[in-house]
Design a protein around this motif. Structure first.
Motif, PDB file in Angstrom:
ATOM      1  N   ALA A   1       0.829  -1.205   0.000  1.00  0.00           N
ATOM      2  CA  ALA A   1       0.000   0.000   0.000  1.00  0.00           C
ATOM      3  C   ALA A   1       0.862   1.253   0.000  1.00  0.00           C
ATOM      4  N   ARG A   2       1.913   1.249   0.812  1.00  0.00           N
ATOM      5  CA  ARG A   2       2.791   2.431   0.879  1.00  0.00           C
ATOM      6  C   ARG A   2       3.447   2.714  -0.462  1.00  0.00           C
ATOM      7  N   GLU A   3       3.982   1.667  -1.081  1.00  0.00           N
ATOM      8  CA  GLU A   3       4.656   1.854  -2.363  1.00  0.00           C
ATOM      9  C   GLU A   3       3.670   2.230  -3.469  1.00  0.00           C
ATOM     10  N   HIS A   4       2.445   1.722  -3.357  1.00  0.00           N
ATOM     11  CA  HIS A   4       1.452   2.062  -4.378  1.00  0.00           C
ATOM     12  C   HIS A   4       1.051   3.529  -4.277  1.00  0.00           C
ATOM     13  N   ARG A   5       1.005   4.065  -3.066  1.00  0.00           N
ATOM     14  CA  ARG A   5       0.715   5.494  -2.930  1.00  0.00           C
ATOM     15  C   ARG A   5       1.824   6.325  -3.575  1.00  0.00           C
ATOM     16  N   LYS A   6       3.070   5.894  -3.386  1.00  0.00           N
ATOM     17  CA  LYS A   6       4.184   6.586  -4.053  1.00  0.00           C
ATOM     18  C   LYS A   6       4.053   6.487  -5.568  1.00  0.00           C
ATOM     19  N   HIS A   7       3.598   5.335  -6.036  1.00  0.00           N
ATOM     20  CA  HIS A   7       3.410   5.124  -7.481  1.00  0.00           C
ATOM     21  C   HIS A   7       2.378   6.103  -8.031  1.00  0.00           C
ATOM     22  N   HIS A   8       1.328   6.372  -7.271  1.00  0.00           N
ATOM     23  CA  HIS A   8       0.320   7.332  -7.729  1.00  0.00           C
ATOM     24  C   HIS A   8       0.872   8.748  -7.735  1.00  0.00           C
ATOM     25  N   VAL A   9       1.731   9.062  -6.781  1.00  0.00           N
ATOM     26  CA  VAL A   9       2.328  10.397  -6.751  1.00  0.00           C
ATOM     27  C   VAL A   9       3.141  10.644  -8.016  1.00  0.00           C
ATOM     28  N   ASP A  10       3.892   9.629  -8.451  1.00  0.00           N
ATOM     29  CA  ASP A  10       4.736   9.769  -9.640  1.00  0.00           C
ATOM     30  C   ASP A  10       4.598   8.519 -10.512  1.00  0.00           C
ATOM     31  N   PRO A  11       3.531   8.433 -11.314  1.00  0.00           N
ATOM     32  CA  PRO A  11       3.303   7.235 -12.121  1.00  0.00           C
ATOM     33  C   PRO A  11       4.397   6.957 -13.152  1.00  0.00           C
ATOM     34  N   ARG A  12       5.260   7.927 -13.419  1.00  0.00           N
ATOM     35  CA  ARG A  12       6.299   7.752 -14.430  1.00  0.00           C
ATOM     36  C   ARG A  12       7.653   7.356 -13.826  1.00  0.00           C
ATOM     37  N   ALA A  13       7.715   7.217 -12.502  1.00  0.00           N
ATOM     38  CA  ALA A  13       8.946   6.760 -11.858  1.00  0.00           C
ATOM     39  C   ALA A  13       9.049   5.252 -12.045  1.00  0.00           C
ATOM     40  N   ILE A  14       9.959   4.821 -12.899  1.00  0.00           N
ATOM     41  CA  ILE A  14      10.043   3.419 -13.295  1.00  0.00           C
ATOM     42  C   ILE A  14      10.203   2.458 -12.107  1.00  0.00           C
ATOM     43  N   PRO A  15      11.082   2.707 -11.139  1.00  0.00           N
ATOM     44  CA  PRO A  15      11.236   1.731 -10.045  1.00  0.00           C
ATOM     45  C   PRO A  15       9.964   1.501  -9.244  1.00  0.00           C
ATOM     46  N   LEU A  16       9.080   2.503  -9.183  1.00  0.00           N
ATOM     47  CA  LEU A  16       7.854   2.371  -8.402  1.00  0.00           C
ATOM     48  C   LEU A  16       6.778   1.562  -9.110  1.00  0.00           C
ATOM     49  N   ILE A  17       6.997   1.211 -10.360  1.00  0.00           N
ATOM     50  CA  ILE A  17       6.013   0.450 -11.124  1.00  0.00           C
ATOM     51  C   ILE A  17       5.984  -1.013 -10.674  1.00  0.00           C
ATOM     52  N   PHE A  18       7.114  -1.529 -10.245  1.00  0.00           N
ATOM     53  CA  PHE A  18       7.256  -2.963 -10.007  1.00  0.00           C
ATOM     54  C   PHE A  18       6.819  -3.370  -8.601  1.00  0.00           C
ATOM     55  N   ILE A  19       6.469  -4.651  -8.451  1.00  0.00           N
ATOM     56  CA  ILE A  19       6.117  -5.192  -7.135  1.00  0.00           C
ATOM     57  C   ILE A  19       7.337  -5.073  -6.228  1.00  0.00           C
ATOM     58  N   PRO A  20       7.180  -4.514  -5.019  1.00  0.00           N
ATOM     59  CA  PRO A  20       8.324  -4.392  -4.109  1.00  0.00           C
ATOM     60  C   PRO A  20       8.964  -5.749  -3.815  1.00  0.00           C
ATOM     61  N   THR A  21      10.285  -5.769  -3.755  1.00  0.00           N
ATOM     62  CA  THR A  21      11.034  -7.022  -3.634  1.00  0.00           C
ATOM     63  C   THR A  21      10.655  -7.826  -2.400  1.00  0.00           C
ATOM     64  N   ARG A  22      10.583  -7.174  -1.235  1.00  0.00           N
ATOM     65  CA  ARG A  22      10.271  -7.908  -0.005  1.00  0.00           C
ATOM     66  C   ARG A  22       8.871  -8.500  -0.049  1.00  0.00           C
ATOM     67  N   SER A  23       7.920  -7.730  -0.537  1.00  0.00           N
ATOM     68  CA  SER A  23       6.552  -8.234  -0.630  1.00  0.00           C
ATOM     69  C   SER A  23       6.461  -9.392  -1.621  1.00  0.00           C
ATOM     70  N   LEU A  24       7.189  -9.281  -2.718  1.00  0.00           N
ATOM     71  CA  LEU A  24       7.178 -10.352  -3.711  1.00  0.00           C
ATOM     72  C   LEU A  24       7.799 -11.625  -3.141  1.00  0.00           C
ATOM     73  N   ALA A  25       8.845 -11.492  -2.342  1.00  0.00           N
ATOM     74  CA  ALA A  25       9.463 -12.667  -1.714  1.00  0.00           C
ATOM     75  C   ALA A  25       8.460 -13.381  -0.812  1.00  0.00           C
ATOM     76  N   VAL A  26       7.663 -12.613  -0.085  1.00  0.00           N
ATOM     77  CA  VAL A  26       6.621 -13.206   0.766  1.00  0.00           C
ATOM     78  C   VAL A  26       5.579 -13.918  -0.094  1.00  0.00           C
ATOM     79  N   VAL A  27       5.165 -13.293  -1.186  1.00  0.00           N
ATOM     80  CA  VAL A  27       4.177 -13.906  -2.076  1.00  0.00           C
ATOM     81  C   VAL A  27       4.691 -15.235  -2.624  1.00  0.00           C
TER      82      VAL A  27
END
Length: 223
Positions: free
Chosen positions: A93-119
């Protein structure tokens, strides 16, 4: 945050080849890809093919637009809540809010690494503990990782300056752009155009929807 030369190229327009090079620079595609290859190799070696190995992928792919919508609404757009001294607010949720602030920031587009590891760990646990056959569990993991890689690529490409050349992708591209730049309360699907949104009533006529003042700043007034 400074932009790489490749990111500057993304801003000026790019080919699919250039987009793929930038895509491959980020960890989540590799994490999903490795999981995919490991599950594919294990599934082939294990054998034990049955009719359910065809049913599971069909079910996952058929239900994915609904799953995607639910995850976007309930997890990515989660409004932080307090429980006594605790703040309930996931990394996603935190990273997605950052993604909305700057939708063109490439690193913020991807699933966060720690969350993906849990998934990935949860997928492995489901494969081993939930399914009646380990082979069927591997079919499940394999299908989910294929779908996940398609999701990462599609979401990433939408946020670059790659121009849609085909009607299907153009519809998907337009749908997600409306979510970011028109109104964050609608158009929650990413890999399909309005399928689950139509089902859940979040696919209005864009011309009839006011432009939101908080599309860049979820849950609050613009900074």
């Amino acid at each position: 945050m400074t932009m790489s030369d490749t990111e500057r190229t993304l801003r000026r327009g790019l080919t699919l080849r250039a987009a793929a090079r930038e895509f491959a620079r980020h960890p989540s595609p590799w994490m999903i890809g490795v999981t995919l290859m490991v599950s594919l190799t294990a599934r082939i070696l294990l054998g034990d093919w049955q009719i359910t190995d065809a049913i599971v992928p069909v079910a996952i792919i058929g239900l994915f637009p609904m799953y995607e919508w639910v995850i976007h609404v309930t997890i990515l757009h989660w409004r932080p809540r307090t429980l006594g001294p605790l703040t309930l607010d996931s990394e996603l949720a935190r990273e997605h809010r950052k993604h909305h602030v700057d939708p063109r920031a490439i690193p913020l587009i991807f699933i966060p690494t720690r969350s993906l590891a849990v998934v990935i760990a949860v997928l492995a646990a489901i494969a081993l503990l939930v399914f009646p056959r380990v082979a069927l569990g591997l079919t499940f993991v394999l299908t989910v990782t294929v779908v996940g890689l398609v999701y990462e690529w599609t979401h990433y490409l939408i946020h670059t300056d790659y121009k849609p050349k085909h009607a299907m992708y153009r519809a998907i591209w337009r749908n997600h752009r409306h979510h970011h730049y028109k109104n964050e309360h609608y158009w929650f699907t990413v890999t399909t155009a309005n399928t689950a949104d139509r089902l859940f009533g979040t696919a209005p006529d864009p011309a009839a929807v006011p432009t939101s003042r908080t599309a860049r700043h979820l849950h609050g007034e613009p900074a």
